[in-house]
Design a protein around this motif. Structure first.
Motif, PDB file in Angstrom:
ATOM      1  N   GLY A  96      37.691  43.860  54.992  1.00  0.00           N
ATOM      2  CA  GLY A  96      37.339  44.265  53.636  1.00  0.00           C
ATOM      3  C   GLY A  96      35.850  44.125  53.386  1.00  0.00           C
ATOM      4  N   GLN A 134      35.524  41.526  48.512  1.00  0.00           N
ATOM      5  CA  GLN A 134      36.955  41.350  48.745  1.00  0.00           C
ATOM      6  C   GLN A 134      37.239  40.087  49.558  1.00  0.00           C
ATOM      7  OE1 GLN A 134      37.777  45.115  50.568  1.00  0.00           O
ATOM      8  NE2 GLN A 134      38.036  46.183  48.612  1.00  0.00           N
ATOM      9  N   TRP A 139      39.641  36.902  48.572  1.00  0.00           N
ATOM     10  CA  TRP A 139      40.735  36.419  49.414  1.00  0.00           C
ATOM     11  C   TRP A 139      40.560  34.940  49.758  1.00  0.00           C
ATOM     12  CZ3 TRP A 139      39.900  41.285  52.903  1.00  0.00           C
ATOM     13  CH2 TRP A 139      40.392  42.407  52.232  1.00  0.00           C
ATOM     14  N   ARG A 156      41.778  44.671  42.162  1.00  0.00           N
ATOM     15  CA  ARG A 156      41.813  45.620  43.282  1.00  0.00           C
ATOM     16  C   ARG A 156      41.799  44.892  44.622  1.00  0.00           C
ATOM     17  NH1 ARG A 156      38.368  48.660  39.889  1.00  0.00           N
ATOM     18  NH2 ARG A 156      36.509  47.847  40.936  1.00  0.00           N
ATOM     19  N   ALA A 157      40.950  43.884  44.726  1.00  0.00           N
ATOM     20  CA  ALA A 157      40.869  43.114  45.967  1.00  0.00           C
ATOM     21  C   ALA A 157      42.193  42.404  46.243  1.00  0.00           C
ATOM     22  CB  ALA A 157      39.734  42.092  45.884  1.00  0.00           C
ATOM     23  N   ASN A 184      44.947  43.003  49.710  1.00  0.00           N
ATOM     24  CA  ASN A 184      45.222  41.943  50.671  1.00  0.00           C
ATOM     25  C   ASN A 184      46.280  42.404  51.672  1.00  0.00           C
ATOM     26  OD1 ASN A 184      45.674  39.472  51.987  1.00  0.00           O
ATOM     27  ND2 ASN A 184      47.175  38.847  50.445  1.00  0.00           N
TER      28      ASN A 184
END
Length: 345
Positions: A264, A268, A272, A304-305, A309
């Motif tokens: 990503g 992002q 995570w 969105r991130a 995942n």
């Protein structure tokens, strides 16, 4: 859904005796023919070791089975409306196809009406059905370790091309020619379904529920970006994933020690890693995560991130909830999200 050995024996007896009372209770996948049937199917009965049993038609489709033409298991408990049967037949003719609005018109169907009737009959959307059929074919071939299209008739194709497309478009293994770095696929059964694991000897790249919406696109993007080819088997990493998931669901583990490949953007990846800091039994809102990352205005970007995942459970995106405390979207389904949160409490 996992079927116990005791249930398998019960279902097999119902299959042998053609017990109509079990129609719709389970679906029998026949390994030797690649079809799945009602209990009351009149076709020749297989040996017990050649049967797999599923609680839903979608599970049978995801396992790579196609509906039997004799007992028509997808017609239970009523006859299928003509337009719905037309859609089922169209999927069987081109199971690799991704449907668009214009495709309904070509069949002479009104899209909204056909979709509604499909959902009424099968309790799943037409898109879910078509996706399950595509993914089922690809998963079945991964499990075989196939690289060359030599069994297309066994799985219901009259030509090699459709069979090849259904597999290679998703998994990237063109017939008679295999190139790229290998990524090993395996399947892990857990109490709330089955997961697809993609790993090599160094990292875990993907861990997703096999019926997750958009899974095939995730796989395609991953393999195209890094020139991966997908093979079936086990690696040290995938074995560790299975062991640690078993410990997690047995409440013997709430943190994981698996080396992860974060595919990503820099932002992002920050999201995570922030998810990994949420303790088991706790939750965070999208806004709380945005604030922790230094910008309270990036709530949507965090969302969105979170949705992008690729490593479910281990990167615990299920621990993110709405600002009002309500459970919000989860690719594996809200029922699974609730199960995971309750397990961790």
């Amino acid at each position: 859904m996992i079927v116990s050995l005791e249930q398998q024996k019960e279902y097999y007896q119902a299959l042998i005796t053609k017990n109509r009372a079990y129609d719709g209770i389970f679906y029998a996948g026949i390994k030797t023919t690649g079809i799945f049937c009602h209990a009351s199917c009149t076709a020749r009965k297989p040996k017990f070791e050649n049967c797999e049993f599923y609680k839903t038609a979608q599970e049978a489709l995801l396992a790579g089975y196609r509906p039997c033409k004799i007992c028509r298991p997808l017609s239970f408990p009523q006859m299928i409306p003509e337009e719905v049967q037309l859609l089922v037949d169209a999927v069987e003719e081109q199971p690799e196809k991704r449907w668009k609005e214009a495709d309904f018109s070509k069949l002479g169907l009104h899209s909204a009406s056909a979709r509604r009737k499909f959902k009424e009959v099968y309790q799943m959307t037409f898109v879910q059905y078509a996706r399950a059929r595509r993914m089922g074919i690809a998963f079945k071939e991964i499990k075989k370790g196939s690289k060359v299209v030599d069994q297309q008739l066994e799985v219901g194709y009259e030509s090699a091309s459709g069979f090849n497309d259904a597999f290679s478009k998703i998994m990237g293994n063109p017939a008679k020619k295999v190139v790229g770095t290998p990524l090993i696929a395996s399947f892990i059964s857990i109490p709330i379904g089955r997961m697809l694991c993609l790993a090599d000897e160094n990292y875990l790249y993907l861990l997703e529920f096999e019926d997750r919406r958009g899974l095939e696109l995730e796989i395609e993007k991953l393999r195209s970006k890094y020139n991966f080819r997908i093979l079936y088997g086990q690696t040290l990493i995938s074995k560790q994933v299975e062991q640690q998931l078993n410990e997690y669901f047995a409440r013997k583990r709430m943190t994981f020690s698996i080396p992860l490949f974060y595919d990503g953007t820099d932002f992002q990846k920050k999201v995570w890693r922030e998810l990994e800091l949420i303790p088991a039994g706790n939750t965070r809102s999208y806004q709380e995560i945005a604030i922790r990352l230094g910008d309270r205005n990036k709530v949507r970007a965090v969302g969105r991130a979170n949705g992008l995942n690729k490593i479910a459970i281990i990167i615990p995106c299920h621990r993110v909830i709405g600002q009002n405390g309500q459970l919000t979207g989860y690719a594996g389904g809200l029922a699974r999200k609730k199960y995971l949160l309750d397990l961790e409490k």
